[in-house]
Scaffold this active site. Structure first.
Site, PDB file in Angstrom:
ATOM      1  N   GLY A  11      61.130  25.680  55.216  1.00  0.00           N
ATOM      2  CA  GLY A  11      59.830  25.647  54.539  1.00  0.00           C
ATOM      3  C   GLY A  11      59.379  27.039  54.141  1.00  0.00           C
ATOM      4  N   ARG A  72      66.900  23.302  51.612  1.00  0.00           N
ATOM      5  CA  ARG A  72      67.461  22.701  52.821  1.00  0.00           C
ATOM      6  C   ARG A  72      68.872  22.275  52.446  1.00  0.00           C
ATOM      7  NH1 ARG A  72      61.733  21.452  53.775  1.00  0.00           N
ATOM      8  NH2 ARG A  72      61.278  22.515  55.729  1.00  0.00           N
ATOM      9  N   ASP A 103      62.600  27.288  62.955  1.00  0.00           N
ATOM     10  CA  ASP A 103      63.552  26.999  64.031  1.00  0.00           C
ATOM     11  C   ASP A 103      64.845  26.364  63.514  1.00  0.00           C
ATOM     12  OD1 ASP A 103      62.193  24.552  63.590  1.00  0.00           O
ATOM     13  OD2 ASP A 103      62.785  23.841  65.575  1.00  0.00           O
ATOM     14  N   THR A 126      57.332  30.932  59.086  1.00  0.00           N
ATOM     15  CA  THR A 126      56.832  29.552  59.062  1.00  0.00           C
ATOM     16  C   THR A 126      55.331  29.579  59.288  1.00  0.00           C
ATOM     17  OG1 THR A 126      56.740  27.454  60.273  1.00  0.00           O
ATOM     18  CG2 THR A 126      57.580  29.332  61.493  1.00  0.00           C
ATOM     19  N   ASP A 128      53.705  27.366  60.774  1.00  0.00           N
ATOM     20  CA  ASP A 128      53.346  26.565  61.953  1.00  0.00           C
ATOM     21  C   ASP A 128      53.132  27.362  63.240  1.00  0.00           C
ATOM     22  OD1 ASP A 128      53.629  24.333  60.306  1.00  0.00           O
ATOM     23  OD2 ASP A 128      55.754  24.157  60.758  1.00  0.00           O
ATOM     24  N   ASP A 130      55.162  27.974  65.476  1.00  0.00           N
ATOM     25  CA  ASP A 130      55.754  27.233  66.597  1.00  0.00           C
ATOM     26  C   ASP A 130      57.052  27.854  67.108  1.00  0.00           C
ATOM     27  OD1 ASP A 130      57.170  26.697  64.310  1.00  0.00           O
ATOM     28  OD2 ASP A 130      57.360  24.553  64.664  1.00  0.00           O
ATOM     29  N   ARG A 172      53.352  20.568  62.020  1.00  0.00           N
ATOM     30  CA  ARG A 172      54.450  19.744  62.558  1.00  0.00           C
ATOM     31  C   ARG A 172      54.129  19.282  63.976  1.00  0.00           C
ATOM     32  NH1 ARG A 172      60.229  21.970  61.213  1.00  0.00           N
ATOM     33  NH2 ARG A 172      59.554  23.675  62.541  1.00  0.00           N
TER      34      ARG A 172
HETATM   35  P1  ADP Z   1      62.920  25.519  59.111  1.00  0.00           P
HETATM   36  O1  ADP Z   1      63.791  26.735  59.175  1.00  0.00           O
HETATM   37  O2  ADP Z   1      61.669  25.772  58.313  1.00  0.00           O
HETATM   38  O3  ADP Z   1      62.678  24.905  60.478  1.00  0.00           O
HETATM   39  P2  ADP Z   1      64.793  23.323  58.468  1.00  0.00           P
HETATM   40  O4  ADP Z   1      64.644  22.663  59.788  1.00  0.00           O
HETATM   41  O5  ADP Z   1      64.763  22.462  57.261  1.00  0.00           O
HETATM   42  O6  ADP Z   1      63.687  24.440  58.212  1.00  0.00           O
HETATM   43  O7  ADP Z   1      66.168  24.131  58.479  1.00  0.00           O
HETATM   44  C1  ADP Z   1      66.596  24.848  57.341  1.00  0.00           C
HETATM   45  C2  ADP Z   1      68.075  24.695  57.141  1.00  0.00           C
HETATM   46  O8  ADP Z   1      68.772  25.223  58.276  1.00  0.00           O
HETATM   47  C3  ADP Z   1      68.577  23.267  57.036  1.00  0.00           C
HETATM   48  O9  ADP Z   1      68.469  22.722  55.741  1.00  0.00           O
HETATM   49  C4  ADP Z   1      70.047  23.402  57.429  1.00  0.00           C
HETATM   50  O10 ADP Z   1      70.815  23.825  56.339  1.00  0.00           O
HETATM   51  C5  ADP Z   1      69.990  24.513  58.465  1.00  0.00           C
HETATM   52  N1  ADP Z   1      70.006  23.938  59.828  1.00  0.00           N
HETATM   53  C6  ADP Z   1      68.982  23.396  60.517  1.00  0.00           C
HETATM   54  N2  ADP Z   1      69.369  22.928  61.723  1.00  0.00           N
HETATM   55  C7  ADP Z   1      70.705  23.174  61.794  1.00  0.00           C
HETATM   56  C8  ADP Z   1      71.723  22.902  62.782  1.00  0.00           C
HETATM   57  N3  ADP Z   1      71.431  22.305  63.943  1.00  0.00           N
HETATM   58  N4  ADP Z   1      72.981  23.302  62.505  1.00  0.00           N
HETATM   59  C9  ADP Z   1      73.289  23.915  61.344  1.00  0.00           C
HETATM   60  N5  ADP Z   1      72.393  24.177  60.384  1.00  0.00           N
HETATM   61  C10 ADP Z   1      71.119  23.816  60.596  1.00  0.00           C
END
Ligand code: ADP
Length: 322
Positions: A11, A72, A103, A126, A128, A130, A172
């Site tokens: 995000g 993403r 995260d 982020t 959030d 968090d 979230r």
């Molecule tokens: P944020 O970083 O804001 O929490 P996301 O949860 O959408 O956002 O994570 C961003 C990107 O990081 C995902 O689209 C994916 O490509 C990668 N990612 C997230 N979790 C994992 C994971 N467990 N293993 C590998 N890549 C991950």
């Protein structure tokens, strides 16, 4: 290390550009070449890289969103996708990477470190707030101020029409934004995931406020604070008490806009600290600010440990809603 990469992921958050700028300018000042990786992990897989010099990040400090774009990537969730990403980084001569994200982005970075031994450090981007290992994340302060501005406006209508308003804010699974704007906006009730409440209990507080002479009430609901959000809470409060409330879901306006001074300074500091950490040989760590000091936290800890809300602030919010 001669060349480093920087990317934003997940995000978007106001202040991400300030962090990119700090990475580029600190890196350049230290004699490094800096490469921007566009669209997060997807761009890493596609080899969507651009050279970034100090002038390329001019006029970005005050801009919301991220000039490197964010995405993403499902492909990055697969070992094949990550192998492709790692190979592209190696082919481009990138010896270290700064990841600016939440995260999920840290989880991805951890995999790249563990599976392919690419040095990566993270900055918390982020709204959030968090993430464990930092008092505040980049974008949080701006989001709070944006939500507060909206709440102040809604308060005018709530007071003029003597109404109850349920206002849903982002966050979230965490209630940091809700708690902060709840205190700053003088909410009568703050509904947080960290202290789940029932519609009945919420109705009781609104009724008690009315009996003390309050003619309007603001209920701030964190998006994860009640199953179904503010809409569902307003419906259930009406069902159990007859209290009629209006609902406003603030939504994505909280993610955009020009970053506040606090976010710009935090992002500048953390972006620069990421470069320092890479040069010092750090990898697999998140860079944060705790009590005004730079703090390094292993990615694993940053994603697994939960940062709690400040309980004293929460109690204060209740006292001040008397
Ligand atoms: P944020 O970083 O804001 O929490 P996301 O949860 O959408 O956002 O994570 C961003 C990107 O990081 C995902 O689209 C994916 O490509 C990668 N990612 C997230 N979790 C994992 C994971 N467990 N293993 C590998 N890549 C991950």
């Amino acid at each position: 290390m001669k060349r480093i990469g920087v990317f934003t992921s997940g995000g978007d958050a106001p202040g991400m550009n300030a962090a990119i700028r700090a990475v580029v300018r600190t890196g350049t000042a230290q004699g490094l070449e800096v490469v921007g990786i566009r669209r997060g992990y997807q761009g890493m897989i596609d080899g969507d890289f651009i050279e970034l010099g100090p002038r390329d990040v001019a006029n970005t400090l005050q801009r919301g969103g991220t000039v490197l774009l964010t995405a993403r990537s499902k492909e990055f969730m697969t070992p094949e996708g990550r192998a492709k990403a790692a190979q592209n980084l190696r082919d481009a001569g990138i010896g270290g990477v700064v990841c600016i994200g939440g995260d999920g982005s840290y989880r991805g970075a951890l995999k790249l470190v563990e599976e392919h031994h690419i040095p990566i450090v993270g900055a918390p981007g982020t709204i959030d707030n968090d993430l464990y290992g930092t008092d505040y994340t980049i974008g949080f302060d701006t989001a709070v101020n944006t939500a507060l501005d909206a709440i102040d406006r809604i308060r005018d209508t709530a007071a003029s029409h003597e109404r109850v308003f349920f206002i849903e804010v982002m966050g979230r699974h965490a209630g940091f934004i809700a708690l902060e704007v709840g205190i700053a906006g003088g909410a009568e009730v703050i509904v947080l995931p960290e202290d789940p409440t029932s519609a009945h209990a919420c109705a009781q507080v609104i009724e008690a406020s009315a009996s003390k002479g309050k003619k309007s009430s603001i209920v701030v609901v964190a998006e994860g604070g009640y199953e179904g959000g503010a809409e569902a809470l307003a419906r259930d409060v009406k069902l159990c008490s007859g209290i009629e409330g209006r609902v406003t879901v603030l939504g994505h306006i909280q993610r955009g806009g020009s970053p506040t001074a606090i976010d710009r300074v935090l992002a500048s500091r953390l972006g620069a600290a990421c470069v320092d950490a890479l040069l010092a040989g750090a990898s697999g760590v998140a860079i944060g600010e705790v009590n005004d000091e730079i703090r390094l936290t292993p990615f694993k800890e940053a994603v697994e440990k939960r940062k709690d809300i400040n309980r004293r602030k929460y109690e204060l919010a209740k006292t001040l809603a008397l």
